[in-house]
Design a protein around this motif. Structure first.
Motif, PDB file in Angstrom:
ATOM      1  N   VAL A  54      -8.743  -3.270   3.189  1.00 37.39           N
ATOM      2  CA  VAL A  54      -8.166  -3.345   4.525  1.00 37.39           C
ATOM      3  C   VAL A  54      -7.160  -2.200   4.599  1.00 37.39           C
ATOM      4  CG1 VAL A  54      -6.769  -4.722   6.112  1.00 37.39           C
ATOM      5  CG2 VAL A  54      -8.443  -5.848   4.613  1.00 37.39           C
ATOM      6  N   THR A  55      -7.354  -1.311   5.564  1.00 39.56           N
ATOM      7  CA  THR A  55      -6.502  -0.125   5.693  1.00 39.56           C
ATOM      8  C   THR A  55      -5.800  -0.153   7.034  1.00 39.56           C
ATOM      9  OG1 THR A  55      -8.019   1.133   4.313  1.00 39.56           O
ATOM     10  CG2 THR A  55      -6.478   2.400   5.651  1.00 39.56           C
ATOM     11  N   ASN A  56      -4.518   0.210   7.036  1.00 38.45           N
ATOM     12  CA  ASN A  56      -3.748   0.242   8.264  1.00 38.45           C
ATOM     13  C   ASN A  56      -2.946   1.536   8.313  1.00 38.45           C
ATOM     14  OD1 ASN A  56      -2.940  -1.885  10.501  1.00 38.45           O
ATOM     15  ND2 ASN A  56      -1.149  -0.636  10.066  1.00 38.45           N
ATOM     16  N   PRO A  57      -3.150   2.357   9.370  1.00 36.53           N
ATOM     17  CA  PRO A  57      -2.305   3.545   9.510  1.00 36.53           C
ATOM     18  C   PRO A  57      -0.895   3.132   9.922  1.00 36.53           C
ATOM     19  CG  PRO A  57      -3.768   3.340  11.387  1.00 36.53           C
ATOM     20  CD  PRO A  57      -4.131   2.235  10.429  1.00 36.53           C
ATOM     21  N   LEU A  58       0.070   3.919   9.540  1.00 36.84           N
ATOM     22  CA  LEU A  58       1.468   3.665   9.902  1.00 36.84           C
ATOM     23  C   LEU A  58       1.853   4.684  10.978  1.00 36.84           C
ATOM     24  CD1 LEU A  58       3.693   1.727   8.971  1.00 36.84           C
ATOM     25  CD2 LEU A  58       4.480   3.509   7.449  1.00 36.84           C
ATOM     26  N   PRO A  59       2.219   4.237  12.175  1.00 40.22           N
ATOM     27  CA  PRO A  59       2.578   5.190  13.225  1.00 40.22           C
ATOM     28  C   PRO A  59       3.744   6.089  12.799  1.00 40.22           C
ATOM     29  CG  PRO A  59       2.398   2.955  14.101  1.00 40.22           C
ATOM     30  CD  PRO A  59       2.342   2.844  12.609  1.00 40.22           C
ATOM     31  N   ARG A  60       3.765   7.313  13.282  1.00 40.45           N
ATOM     32  CA  ARG A  60       4.851   8.249  12.964  1.00 40.45           C
ATOM     33  C   ARG A  60       6.208   7.769  13.457  1.00 40.45           C
ATOM     34  NH1 ARG A  60       3.175  14.155  12.469  1.00 40.45           N
ATOM     35  NH2 ARG A  60       0.944  14.020  12.081  1.00 40.45           N
ATOM     36  N   THR A  61       6.202   6.854  14.397  1.00 43.35           N
ATOM     37  CA  THR A  61       7.453   6.374  14.981  1.00 43.35           C
ATOM     38  C   THR A  61       8.169   5.349  14.118  1.00 43.35           C
ATOM     39  OG1 THR A  61       6.180   4.757  16.243  1.00 43.35           O
ATOM     40  CG2 THR A  61       6.731   6.838  17.352  1.00 43.35           C
ATOM     41  N   VAL A  62       7.545   4.953  12.998  1.00 36.78           N
ATOM     42  CA  VAL A  62       8.170   3.996  12.085  1.00 36.78           C
ATOM     43  C   VAL A  62       8.088   4.512  10.656  1.00 36.78           C
ATOM     44  CG1 VAL A  62       7.630   2.015  13.576  1.00 36.78           C
ATOM     45  CG2 VAL A  62       6.103   2.591  11.684  1.00 36.78           C
ATOM     46  N   ARG A  63       8.936   3.958   9.807  1.00 36.83           N
ATOM     47  CA  ARG A  63       8.847   4.242   8.378  1.00 36.83           C
ATOM     48  C   ARG A  63       8.690   2.922   7.648  1.00 36.83           C
ATOM     49  NH1 ARG A  63      13.328   2.962   5.400  1.00 36.83           N
ATOM     50  NH2 ARG A  63      15.286   2.842   6.526  1.00 36.83           N
ATOM     51  N   LEU A  64       7.957   2.972   6.557  1.00 40.32           N
ATOM     52  CA  LEU A  64       7.730   1.778   5.757  1.00 40.32           C
ATOM     53  C   LEU A  64       9.055   1.258   5.229  1.00 40.32           C
ATOM     54  CD1 LEU A  64       5.596  -0.061   4.419  1.00 40.32           C
ATOM     55  CD2 LEU A  64       5.638   1.520   2.488  1.00 40.32           C
ATOM     56  N   GLY A 119     -16.743 -16.395   8.477  1.00 44.28           N
ATOM     57  CA  GLY A 119     -15.821 -16.970   9.449  1.00 44.28           C
ATOM     58  C   GLY A 119     -14.384 -17.076   8.969  1.00 44.28           C
ATOM     59  N   GLU A 120     -14.103 -16.790   7.698  1.00 50.71           N
ATOM     60  CA  GLU A 120     -12.748 -16.920   7.157  1.00 50.71           C
ATOM     61  C   GLU A 120     -11.845 -15.776   7.636  1.00 50.71           C
ATOM     62  OE1 GLU A 120     -10.482 -17.493   2.855  1.00 50.71           O
ATOM     63  OE2 GLU A 120     -12.625 -17.083   2.891  1.00 50.71           O
ATOM     64  N   THR A 121     -10.591 -16.115   7.916  1.00 52.11           N
ATOM     65  CA  THR A 121      -9.586 -15.143   8.329  1.00 52.11           C
ATOM     66  C   THR A 121      -8.434 -15.182   7.340  1.00 52.11           C
ATOM     67  OG1 THR A 121     -10.124 -15.425  10.674  1.00 52.11           O
ATOM     68  CG2 THR A 121      -7.970 -14.483  10.170  1.00 52.11           C
ATOM     69  N   ARG A 122      -7.942 -14.003   6.971  1.00 51.15           N
ATOM     70  CA  ARG A 122      -6.748 -13.885   6.131  1.00 51.15           C
ATOM     71  C   ARG A 122      -5.835 -12.845   6.750  1.00 51.15           C
ATOM     72  NH1 ARG A 122      -9.409 -13.456   0.209  1.00 51.15           N
ATOM     73  NH2 ARG A 122     -10.630 -15.377   0.292  1.00 51.15           N
ATOM     74  N   ARG A 123      -4.640 -12.730   6.169  1.00 50.56           N
ATOM     75  CA  ARG A 123      -3.704 -11.745   6.708  1.00 50.56           C
ATOM     76  C   ARG A 123      -2.867 -11.145   5.604  1.00 50.56           C
ATOM     77  NH1 ARG A 123      -0.972 -16.597   9.364  1.00 50.56           N
ATOM     78  NH2 ARG A 123      -2.628 -16.187  10.787  1.00 50.56           N
ATOM     79  N   VAL A 124      -2.404  -9.938   5.878  1.00 50.97           N
ATOM     80  CA  VAL A 124      -1.420  -9.273   5.044  1.00 50.97           C
ATOM     81  C   VAL A 124      -0.288  -8.843   5.979  1.00 50.97           C
ATOM     82  CG1 VAL A 124      -2.996  -8.482   3.231  1.00 50.97           C
ATOM     83  CG2 VAL A 124      -2.647  -7.065   5.254  1.00 50.97           C
ATOM     84  N   THR A 125       0.906  -8.745   5.423  1.00 47.63           N
ATOM     85  CA  THR A 125       2.039  -8.350   6.251  1.00 47.63           C
ATOM     86  C   THR A 125       2.821  -7.239   5.555  1.00 47.63           C
ATOM     87  OG1 THR A 125       3.519  -9.988   5.278  1.00 47.63           O
ATOM     88  CG2 THR A 125       2.297 -10.665   7.227  1.00 47.63           C
ATOM     89  N   PHE A 126       3.512  -6.451   6.371  1.00 53.05           N
ATOM     90  CA  PHE A 126       4.438  -5.464   5.849  1.00 53.05           C
ATOM     91  C   PHE A 126       5.522  -5.234   6.882  1.00 53.05           C
ATOM     92  CE2 PHE A 126       1.214  -2.945   7.993  1.00 53.05           C
ATOM     93  CZ  PHE A 126       1.921  -1.946   8.641  1.00 53.05           C
ATOM     94  N   ARG A 127       6.616  -4.678   6.399  1.00 55.54           N
ATOM     95  CA  ARG A 127       7.763  -4.404   7.267  1.00 55.54           C
ATOM     96  C   ARG A 127       7.916  -2.900   7.457  1.00 55.54           C
ATOM     97  NH1 ARG A 127      11.664  -8.613   7.687  1.00 55.54           N
ATOM     98  NH2 ARG A 127      11.022 -10.447   6.534  1.00 55.54           N
ATOM     99  N   ALA A 128       8.401  -2.527   8.627  1.00 53.09           N
ATOM    100  CA  ALA A 128       8.684  -1.129   8.918  1.00 53.09           C
ATOM    101  C   ALA A 128       9.977  -1.068   9.728  1.00 53.09           C
ATOM    102  CB  ALA A 128       7.539  -0.506   9.700  1.00 53.09           C
ATOM    103  N   ILE A 129      10.558   0.095   9.777  1.00 54.20           N
ATOM    104  CA  ILE A 129      11.786   0.316  10.535  1.00 54.20           C
ATOM    105  C   ILE A 129      11.520   1.418  11.554  1.00 54.20           C
ATOM    106  CG2 ILE A 129      14.210   1.041  10.422  1.00 54.20           C
ATOM    107  CD1 ILE A 129      14.260  -0.129   7.575  1.00 54.20           C
ATOM    108  N   VAL A 130      11.928   1.197  12.790  1.00 55.03           N
ATOM    109  CA  VAL A 130      11.724   2.175  13.862  1.00 55.03           C
ATOM    110  C   VAL A 130      12.588   3.395  13.564  1.00 55.03           C
ATOM    111  CG1 VAL A 130      11.900   2.611  16.334  1.00 55.03           C
ATOM    112  CG2 VAL A 130      11.271   0.315  15.511  1.00 55.03           C
ATOM    113  N   ARG A 131      11.953   4.578  13.616  1.00 53.53           N
ATOM    114  CA  ARG A 131      12.686   5.840  13.371  1.00 53.53           C
ATOM    115  C   ARG A 131      13.549   6.192  14.553  1.00 53.53           C
ATOM    116  NH1 ARG A 131       9.981   9.094   9.068  1.00 53.53           N
ATOM    117  NH2 ARG A 131       8.030   8.028   8.636  1.00 53.53           N
TER     118      ARG A 131
END
Length: 131
Positions: A54-64, A119-131
């Motif tokens: 599962v891949t998620n791009p990180l917008p330039r407007t936030v930092r991990l 039919g199974e659903t899972r999730r991952v979470t992460f935090r970011a800070i607005v630049r």
């Protein structure tokens, strides 16, 4: 199928110095605010699947934010190469390198090795800070 939801973490002080944390949909955010990304993935096929990413791009407007759970791999070059943040280096252009930091991250990736049933659903979470 994947779907991402983004929430902003709002902290309000209450009587007696107690702090209350609320999560609100991130409709309007300001620099410095903390965001929580929830990435859901679902097996929409007709049989169990195993061994995918599962891949998620990180917008330039936030930092991990550094509070990610640590199971993810990150990219600092737009998804061309991957590794733990602590193993990545950024070229400085003069032949030297520096350790990568959360501000350098462009993408996150999680490896899902166990079976995801139909039919199974899972999730991952992460935090970011607005630049």
């Amino acid at each position: 199928m994947t779907k991402a939801s983004i929430f902003v973490e709002r902290i309000a002080s209450q009587a007696g110095g107690v702090r209350r944390v609320r999560l609100e949909p991130a409709r309007q955010v300001s620099p410095g605010e903390r965001l929580i990304y929830v990435v859901e993935y679902r097996n929409t096929g007709n049989r169990p699947v195993q061994g995918f990413t599962v891949t998620n791009p990180l917008p330039r407007t936030v930092r991990l934010d550094e509070t990610v759970d640590g199971s993810e791999l990150v990219s600092i070059d737009g998804g061309r190469s991957w590794g733990p943040l602590s193993a990545l280096r950024v070229p400085l252009g003069n032949g030297s390198w520096r350790p990568a930091n959360p501000e350098d991250v462009t993408h996150l990736r999680w490896r899902v090795g166990d079976t995801l049933m139909q039919g199974e659903t899972r999730r991952v979470t992460f935090r970011a800070i607005v630049r």
